[in-house]
Design a protein around this motif. Structure first.
Motif, PDB file in Angstrom:
ATOM      1  N   ALA A  89       0.851  -1.191   0.000  1.00 43.74           N
ATOM      2  CA  ALA A  89       0.000   0.000   0.000  1.00 43.74           C
ATOM      3  C   ALA A  89       0.881   1.233   0.000  1.00 43.74           C
ATOM      4  N   VAL A  90       0.298   2.336  -0.443  1.00 43.26           N
ATOM      5  CA  VAL A  90       0.993   3.621  -0.476  1.00 43.26           C
ATOM      6  C   VAL A  90       0.148   4.654   0.248  1.00 43.26           C
ATOM      7  N   VAL A  91       0.784   5.398   1.134  1.00 43.70           N
ATOM      8  CA  VAL A  91       0.194   6.602   1.714  1.00 43.70           C
ATOM      9  C   VAL A  91       0.835   7.771   0.990  1.00 43.70           C
ATOM     10  N   GLY A  92       0.078   8.409   0.120  1.00 49.24           N
ATOM     11  CA  GLY A  92       0.623   9.448  -0.735  1.00 49.24           C
ATOM     12  C   GLY A  92       0.238  10.842  -0.294  1.00 49.24           C
ATOM     13  N   GLY A 112      -0.211   1.307 -10.772  1.00 45.90           N
ATOM     14  CA  GLY A 112      -0.203   1.031  -9.337  1.00 45.90           C
ATOM     15  C   GLY A 112      -1.248   1.777  -8.556  1.00 45.90           C
ATOM     16  N   GLY A 113      -2.135   2.481  -9.240  1.00 44.81           N
ATOM     17  CA  GLY A 113      -3.096   3.349  -8.559  1.00 44.81           C
ATOM     18  C   GLY A 113      -4.004   2.648  -7.580  1.00 44.81           C
ATOM     19  N   ALA A 114      -4.263   1.378  -7.797  1.00 40.38           N
ATOM     20  CA  ALA A 114      -5.139   0.633  -6.884  1.00 40.38           C
ATOM     21  C   ALA A 114      -4.521   0.470  -5.507  1.00 40.38           C
ATOM     22  N   LEU A 115      -3.212   0.712  -5.387  1.00 41.49           N
ATOM     23  CA  LEU A 115      -2.524   0.540  -4.105  1.00 41.49           C
ATOM     24  C   LEU A 115      -2.513   1.822  -3.267  1.00 41.49           C
ATOM     25  N   LEU A 116      -3.153   2.887  -3.757  1.00 45.93           N
ATOM     26  CA  LEU A 116      -3.268   4.102  -2.954  1.00 45.93           C
ATOM     27  C   LEU A 116      -4.245   3.836  -1.813  1.00 45.93           C
ATOM     28  N   ALA A 117      -3.722   3.828  -0.583  1.00 40.48           N
ATOM     29  CA  ALA A 117      -4.545   3.481   0.579  1.00 40.48           C
ATOM     30  C   ALA A 117      -4.733   4.630   1.541  1.00 40.48           C
ATOM     31  N   GLY A 118      -3.904   5.666   1.429  1.00 39.12           N
ATOM     32  CA  GLY A 118      -3.994   6.754   2.388  1.00 39.12           C
ATOM     33  C   GLY A 118      -3.358   8.022   1.870  1.00 39.12           C
ATOM     34  N   VAL A 119      -3.557   9.095   2.636  1.00 39.30           N
ATOM     35  CA  VAL A 119      -2.961  10.383   2.310  1.00 39.30           C
ATOM     36  C   VAL A 119      -2.282  10.937   3.552  1.00 39.30           C
ATOM     37  N   ALA A 145     -11.541  10.843   2.923  1.00 41.35           N
ATOM     38  CA  ALA A 145     -12.176   9.749   3.660  1.00 41.35           C
ATOM     39  C   ALA A 145     -13.301   9.123   2.834  1.00 41.35           C
ATOM     40  N   ARG A 146     -14.062   9.936   2.139  1.00 41.88           N
ATOM     41  CA  ARG A 146     -15.159   9.406   1.321  1.00 41.88           C
ATOM     42  C   ARG A 146     -14.627   8.617   0.128  1.00 41.88           C
ATOM     43  N   ALA A 147     -13.376   8.877  -0.245  1.00 43.87           N
ATOM     44  CA  ALA A 147     -12.730   8.104  -1.310  1.00 43.87           C
ATOM     45  C   ALA A 147     -12.129   6.816  -0.768  1.00 43.87           C
ATOM     46  N   GLY A 148     -12.330   6.564   0.528  1.00 49.74           N
ATOM     47  CA  GLY A 148     -11.830   5.336   1.130  1.00 49.74           C
ATOM     48  C   GLY A 148     -10.387   5.380   1.556  1.00 49.74           C
ATOM     49  N   LEU A 149      -9.842   6.581   1.732  1.00 50.14           N
ATOM     50  CA  LEU A 149      -8.434   6.728   2.074  1.00 50.14           C
ATOM     51  C   LEU A 149      -8.243   6.973   3.567  1.00 50.14           C
ATOM     52  N   VAL A 150      -7.297   6.282   4.152  1.00 44.83           N
ATOM     53  CA  VAL A 150      -6.886   6.530   5.525  1.00 44.83           C
ATOM     54  C   VAL A 150      -6.113   7.838   5.564  1.00 44.83           C
ATOM     55  N   HIS A 151      -6.207   8.566   6.671  1.00 43.61           N
ATOM     56  CA  HIS A 151      -5.502   9.846   6.821  1.00 43.61           C
ATOM     57  C   HIS A 151      -4.400   9.684   7.867  1.00 43.61           C
ATOM     58  N   GLY A 176     -17.122   7.401   8.765  1.00 43.59           N
ATOM     59  CA  GLY A 176     -16.240   6.297   8.432  1.00 43.59           C
ATOM     60  C   GLY A 176     -14.777   6.660   8.329  1.00 43.59           C
ATOM     61  N   ALA A 177     -14.446   7.929   8.570  1.00 40.52           N
ATOM     62  CA  ALA A 177     -13.054   8.379   8.441  1.00 40.52           C
ATOM     63  C   ALA A 177     -12.147   7.661   9.440  1.00 40.52           C
ATOM     64  N   VAL A 178     -10.976   7.267   8.969  1.00 39.71           N
ATOM     65  CA  VAL A 178      -9.984   6.605   9.816  1.00 39.71           C
ATOM     66  C   VAL A 178      -8.690   7.410   9.783  1.00 39.71           C
TER      67      VAL A 178
END
Length: 300
Positions: A89-92, A112-119, A145-151, A176-178
């Motif tokens: 996963a990538v936190v970008g 590799g865009g599917a591996l974007l997991a967080g910001v 968060a609505r895009a499913g990304l961890v912060h 649902g924000a994490v």
């Protein structure tokens, strides 16, 4: 040290939930220009990571951004996509004050865009707390968060209460924000500010949707200091977050200023030796698999 030895396929999954790659020849890293960080001013590439994690028995990693540049995130996603599953996963980085949905769509549409997991934004480098308090940043964090990304929250100890306010604002709009606090907000181990840090991180931990990385700790103590100097900090984080909300990370290669990758893994295991096996397994890998949605191997 307790638990299965590094690399034991019968043991729990070990995930390094916080590591970096960079090449100073490609771009400037302002944080790297601090005196004492000279050994970091060289390329650290995927092959270096493979060697380090193989020696440490780490099966998966999370690659985290190091500069406020979308191009670095694109490079990280390409690297992750070609890593054979090592970088899971990538936190970008995205400009949270900008059009977050468009930026996320652009990143996810590339290699590799599917591996974007967080910001993450390096708020610790921002003066005071003004950046964390900007309304457009909160709106951008809601969109992420609505895009499913961890912060991931990279903040200083004096910014913890402002981070708590940001978390509250985002969670109110998007339940649902994490959030994941990086490096425990870099506690001043053994310093006069430790008690204030401990109180502030405990306030943040009252929010059940916030996790915390047990990472980057060995560079916070003087060279040669025993790991027991970190014991009060580790015990405090375990106490306020619980083992179900802590994620292990090395902060490699920043961690090489204090120890090699395998040493960081082994020394962290020793600091967690008092936990029950299931709790230790959660901190060392299971929690990262859940938080970042990793495709992690199942132990035999």
């Amino acid at each position: 040290m307790s638990g299965a030895p590094p690399g034991d396929p019968s043991g729990p999954v070990v995930v390094d939930a916080h590591q970096h790659l960079w090449d100073p020849a490609r771009r400037r890293y302002p944080w790297m220009e601090v005196p004492g960080r000279e050994p970091l001013r060289r390329p650290f590439a995927l092959d270096d990571l493979r060697a380090a994690t193989s020696a440490a028995g780490v099966q998966r990693t999370v690659l985290v951004q190091t500069v406020s540049a979308a191009e670095e995130t694109r490079e990280s996603l390409r690297t992750a996509g070609g890593s054979g599953g090592l970088v899971a996963a990538v936190v970008g980085w995205v400009d949270l004050a900008g059009d977050v949905p468009a930026q996320v769509a652009d990143l996810r549409g590339g290699p590799g865009g599917a591996l974007l997991a967080g910001v993450r934004h390096q708020a610790e480098d921002e003066p005071g707390t003004a950046w964390l308090e900007r309304g457009e940043v909160a709106r951008g964090a809601v969109a992420a968060a609505r895009a499913g990304l961890v912060h991931d929250l990279l903040v200083r100890a004096d910014q913890l209460d402002a981070a708590s306010a940001l978390v509250d604002a985002v969670h109110e709009a998007e339940p649902g924000a994490v959030f994941v606090l990086d490096h425990g907000a870099k506690p001043p181990v053994g310093g006069d500010g430790w008690a204030a840090w401990a109180a502030a991180v405990a306030r943040l931990a009252q929010r059940p949707h916030v996790r915390c990385k047990l990472s980057g700790l060995f560079t916070l103590v003087p060279a040669g200091a025993p790991d027991e100097a970190l014991r009060p900090t580790v015990e405090h984080l375990l106490g306020v977050f619980g083992p179900g909300r802590l994620l292990f990370g090395t902060d490699w290669p920043v961690s090489t200023l204090a120890a090699g990758h395998a040493d960081v893994v082994a020394r962290t295991r020793a600091l967690l030796a008092g936990l029950a096996p299931g709790e230790r397994a959660a901190v060392l890998g299971g929690n990262a698999v859940t938080v970042y949605g990793l495709d992690a191997p199942v132990p035999r």
